[in-house]
Design a protein around this motif. Sequence first.
Motif, short mmCIF file in Angstrom:
data_model
loop_
_atom_site.label_atom_id
_atom_site.label_comp_id
_atom_site.label_asym_id
_atom_site.label_seq_id
_atom_site.Cartn_x
_atom_site.Cartn_y
_atom_site.Cartn_z
N ASP A 17 -2.01 -6.80 -5.95
CA ASP A 17 -2.25 -5.88 -4.85
C ASP A 17 -0.94 -5.50 -4.18
N ARG A 18 -0.15 -6.50 -3.84
CA ARG A 18 1.10 -6.25 -3.12
C ARG A 18 2.09 -5.46 -3.96
N HIS A 20 1.22 -3.15 -6.34
CA HIS A 20 0.79 -1.85 -6.85
C HIS A 20 -0.17 -1.05 -5.97
N VAL A 21 -0.91 -1.68 -5.07
CA VAL A 21 -1.92 -0.96 -4.28
C VAL A 21 -1.29 -0.42 -3.01
N PHE A 22 -1.50 0.87 -2.77
CA PHE A 22 -1.03 1.53 -1.55
C PHE A 22 -2.22 1.66 -0.62
N HIS A 23 -2.19 0.97 0.53
CA HIS A 23 -3.35 0.85 1.40
C HIS A 23 -3.42 1.96 2.45
N SER A 24 -4.65 2.28 2.84
CA SER A 24 -4.90 3.32 3.84
C SER A 24 -4.37 2.92 5.21
N GLN A 28 3.02 -0.47 4.68
CA GLN A 28 2.69 -1.28 3.51
C GLN A 28 3.30 -2.68 3.52
#
Length: 455
Positions: A17-18, A20-24, A28
């Motif tokens: 997650d940390r 590759h995932v870009f959070h709303s 970040q």
Amino acid sequence: MTPQPDPETGAAVKAADRAHVFHSWSAQELIDPLPVAGAEGSYFWDYDGKRYLDFTSGLVYTNIGYQHPKVVAAIQEQAAHLTTFAPAFAIETRSEAARLIAERTPGDLDKIFFTNGGADAVEHAVRMARLHTGRPKVLSAYRSYHGGTQQAVNITGDPRRWASDSATAGVVHFWAPFLYRSRFYAETEEQECARALEHLETTIAFEGPSTIAAIILETVPGTAGIMLPPPGYLAGVRELCDKYGIVFVLDEVMAGFGRTGKWFAADLYDVTPDLLTFAKGVNSGYVPLGGVAISGAVAETFAKRPYPGGLTYSGHPLACAAAVATINVMAEEGVVENAARLGSEVVAPALRELAERHPCVGEVRGVGLFWAVELVKNRETREPLVPYNAAGEANAPMTAFGSAVKAGGVWPFINMNRTHVVPPCNVSEGELKEGLAVLDAALTVADEYAEQTSR
């Protein structure tokens, strides 16, 4: 289900997650997402085996909780039969979903345009209103949220709009009623209602009625604070829209499908809009789905004139199958009635009792399983516990409160100086009381930041 600890897998999930995932809505590098291993009913759990009672319903959408077996089975059955198909065709599950929704919407909102979620439902409702009237402007309230796409975020009346607002979207904001923090110096609900309607009509007059396509309101505002409109307000807005030929749009993305103890919050106020947007609870968020319920008059505009809008996944079969199953489950299991009963018999008295004992509680308000607890530094001045749109150290009191709630095994919905009580609409009475007890204990932490005043 008893969660089994699996910290190694949890660490791998977190690392991916940390990476590759870009959070709303997030900086970040400043967030720390909890790796979730599973969920069932009103609970979810992490990879360390810690279980949380979800007082957020996801983002106020798991109205029937997680992993309801009948909805899971309906999705599986639909996937085996017809996983996807283009929106221009008549598909059984799409037709049935539209029929079931139309049966429950107020008045003559009998045509359903399907979208992928709430924001694009608002986008299309506004487009329909502009085409129907031939006018450009939209009026919306401060203290509102209508979605994160470009038009919807400009319609929004909270700070999430600011970064995208170039003042070119044809949106004008006005003050809707909210007696606890009245902009109209009102002392009663009757005064607040009358003055808010006068303010709105004045705004219409000075903006030019012939330029205004739509007025859009959340029937009961959600993330902005669950502020129930005073009696007569929505009916008054309806009258103003009729008077000036304006399309009245109600946003029921969060308030709809049982959340307020009615199928739609509009039923609480005996009002029918011209367009009604929905999403979230329509299928408990199991597969993304939203839509616009359309009145006969607006639908007639596009009877022989093509509507210039659509989506590749409009009325996706898997999403519609989930909606059909969800609506049927809600009807069979009395989910709407459960939300109404628990709201009036359990939540309302419990929160009012908490307000009497905790100096940090300024006001509690809500209906069904849709409640807000407003936290303040001083109950007499009503100064919020943290400043408007606070971040970092300025938000420390709410951060401490939230940490205490989580430590007690409940996941809270916190926005600015409020915590919301929005569990699944089929939560049990025992689960609800469990969560309220944790909230009670955590409020003692918030009390440390409040001034002692008389009630």
